[in-house]
Design an enzyme around this catalytic site. Structure first.
Site, short mmCIF file in Angstrom:
data_model
loop_
_atom_site.label_atom_id
_atom_site.label_comp_id
_atom_site.label_asym_id
_atom_site.label_seq_id
_atom_site.Cartn_x
_atom_site.Cartn_y
_atom_site.Cartn_z
N ASN A 7 61.50 35.87 34.42
CA ASN A 7 62.88 35.35 34.35
C ASN A 7 63.10 34.72 32.98
O ASN A 7 62.14 34.50 32.22
CB ASN A 7 63.10 34.28 35.44
CG ASN A 7 62.08 33.16 35.36
OD1 ASN A 7 60.98 33.25 35.92
ND2 ASN A 7 62.42 32.08 34.64
N HIS B 4 50.11 33.77 46.50
CA HIS B 4 48.71 33.60 46.14
C HIS B 4 47.87 33.78 47.41
O HIS B 4 47.97 32.98 48.35
CB HIS B 4 48.47 32.21 45.54
CG HIS B 4 49.09 32.01 44.21
ND1 HIS B 4 48.35 32.06 43.03
CD2 HIS B 4 50.37 31.78 43.83
CE1 HIS B 4 49.16 31.85 42.00
NE2 HIS B 4 50.39 31.68 42.47
N MET C 142 53.37 27.06 34.79
CA MET C 142 52.77 25.88 35.42
C MET C 142 51.28 26.04 35.65
O MET C 142 50.72 25.44 36.57
CB MET C 142 53.48 25.62 36.76
CG MET C 142 54.99 25.50 36.66
SD MET C 142 55.77 25.48 38.29
CE MET C 142 57.50 25.71 37.83
N SER C 143 50.61 26.84 34.81
CA SER C 143 49.18 27.11 35.03
C SER C 143 48.52 27.50 33.72
O SER C 143 49.05 27.28 32.64
CB SER C 143 49.02 28.25 36.04
OG SER C 143 49.51 29.47 35.50
N HIS D 203 46.70 24.98 41.58
CA HIS D 203 47.56 24.35 40.58
C HIS D 203 47.50 22.83 40.68
O HIS D 203 47.30 22.27 41.77
CB HIS D 203 49.03 24.78 40.77
CG HIS D 203 49.27 26.24 40.73
ND1 HIS D 203 49.04 27.06 41.82
CD2 HIS D 203 49.74 27.05 39.74
CE1 HIS D 203 49.35 28.32 41.50
NE2 HIS D 203 49.78 28.33 40.25
N TYR E 162 50.07 20.97 40.51
CA TYR E 162 51.21 20.49 41.29
C TYR E 162 50.97 20.56 42.80
O TYR E 162 51.73 19.98 43.58
CB TYR E 162 52.50 21.25 40.93
CG TYR E 162 52.53 22.73 41.23
CD1 TYR E 162 52.60 23.21 42.53
CD2 TYR E 162 52.53 23.66 40.20
CE1 TYR E 162 52.64 24.56 42.81
CE2 TYR E 162 52.58 25.02 40.45
CZ TYR E 162 52.63 25.47 41.76
OH TYR E 162 52.68 26.81 42.02
N GLU E 163 49.93 21.27 43.23
CA GLU E 163 49.61 21.29 44.65
C GLU E 163 48.93 20.00 45.11
O GLU E 163 48.69 19.82 46.30
CB GLU E 163 48.70 22.47 44.97
CG GLU E 163 49.36 23.83 44.77
CD GLU E 163 48.39 24.97 44.98
OE1 GLU E 163 48.17 25.36 46.13
OE2 GLU E 163 47.83 25.46 43.98
N ALA F 225 52.61 34.28 35.96
CA ALA F 225 54.04 34.61 35.95
C ALA F 225 54.74 33.47 35.22
O ALA F 225 54.49 32.30 35.51
CB ALA F 225 54.56 34.74 37.37
N HIS G 283 61.80 31.19 43.36
CA HIS G 283 60.42 31.68 43.45
C HIS G 283 60.39 33.12 43.95
O HIS G 283 59.52 33.91 43.54
CB HIS G 283 59.61 30.77 44.39
CG HIS G 283 58.15 31.09 44.41
ND1 HIS G 283 57.35 31.03 43.29
CD2 HIS G 283 57.33 31.49 45.43
CE1 HIS G 283 56.11 31.37 43.60
NE2 HIS G 283 56.07 31.66 44.89
N SER H 208 51.04 34.31 40.28
CA SER H 208 51.98 34.60 41.36
C SER H 208 52.42 36.06 41.35
O SER H 208 52.89 36.57 40.32
CB SER H 208 53.22 33.71 41.24
OG SER H 208 52.88 32.35 41.37
#
Length: 271
Positions: free
Chosen positions: A234, A60, A210-211, A82, A84-85, A112, A246, A29
């Site tokens: 963060n 993306h 998450m990746s 991902h 989660y998509e 990220a 985000h 990201s």
């Protein structure tokens, strides 16, 4: 699956002309700036590749960029897909195995992520030394193809030690400080709770995202050398008073991505 992988690889090969990349780069990201540095690029939107999964996340671009980075042929994935998509784990495996069919030998993964270490604030760069998979997703689940890789791949050196040392040295040559740490993957798409962050810190993780882990598993399984970098955007929930968004992730990644671009532009010449 094997037939689809071959078809995807053939489509990409037909579009990239005389380029023969051995290095693949997957951008997280807000990190698309690396792709912008590629010279004489061939740009292939994912939707133009039949059978290739689509990226739907803000930040993306959803395209392959193939060309020369500092004189070296590279294949760059500007925007990953991902779990989660809604993509099945097999779709994540398809991407990496297609790259292997194209001749990719070394895989540079970027993401990220949130810091779990109070001394590693937003804007930091972290070389991934190891990972913890708490995503519930493993793209190697299912029948194994021994022509691709072994049923039980060893993950002792999932992130290639030699590539990690070269990357650290490259960062030093650019005057940029990089840390090493353990990356922990969750499925997302929600940010983690403060209780989860406390648990991850106890487990020994330094960053959370998450990746990346799924791509590492596939890359190691099919014989690629893998190196990974987390761009810290963060602090984890509860470590500071700020809420996570985000938009913040994208903004911080864009800024730190400028440093990462300098490092990777030099790094591809070293490997």
């Amino acid at each position: 699956m094997k037939e689809t992988i071959n078809q995807v690889a053939q489509q990409i090969k037909a579009k990239i002309g005389g380029y023969t990349p051995k290095i693949g780069i997957i951008l997280g990201s807000g990190l698309g700036g690396v792709a912008e540095a590629i010279e004489n690029p061939v740009i292939i939107p994912y939707e133009e590749i039949e059978g290739f999964p689509r990226s739907t996340v803000s930040g993306h671009a959803g395209r392959l960029v193939v060309g020369k980075l500092n004189g070296v042929d590279v294949l760059c994935m500007q925007g990953r897909v991902h779990f989660y998509e809604g993509h099945p784990p097999a779709a994540l495996a398809l991407v990496i195995r297609s790259y292997k069919k194209l001749g990719i030998e070394k895989l540079i993964l970027t993401n990220a992520s949130g810091s779990l270490n109070i001394d590693m604030g937003p804007g930091s760069l972290m070389i991934i030394s190891d990972h913890i998979n708490l995503s519930g997703c493993n793209p190697l689940v299912g029948p194994n193809d021994e022509t691709v890789g072994p049923r039980f791949p060893d993950m002792t050196y999932a992130y290639d030690p030699e590539l990690r040392q070269k990357l650290l040295k490259t960062a030093e040559q650019e005057g940029i400080n990089m840390r090493s740490g353990v990356y922990l993957m969750t499925s997302g798409p929600n940010f983690e709770t403060p209780a989860e962050i406390r648990m991850f810190r106890i487990l020994g993780a330094d960053a959370v995202g998450m990746s990346t882990v799924s791509e590492t598993l596939c890359g190691v399984h099919c014989g690629m050398k893998v190196v990974g970098v987390s761009v810290i955007t963060n602090y984890g929930a509860g470590m500071v008073a700020d809420r996570q968004t985000h938009d913040e992730t994208i903004a911080q990644a864009n800024e730190a991505g400028k440093k990462l671009q300098r490092i990777l532009t030099r790094f591809v010449r070293e490997i």
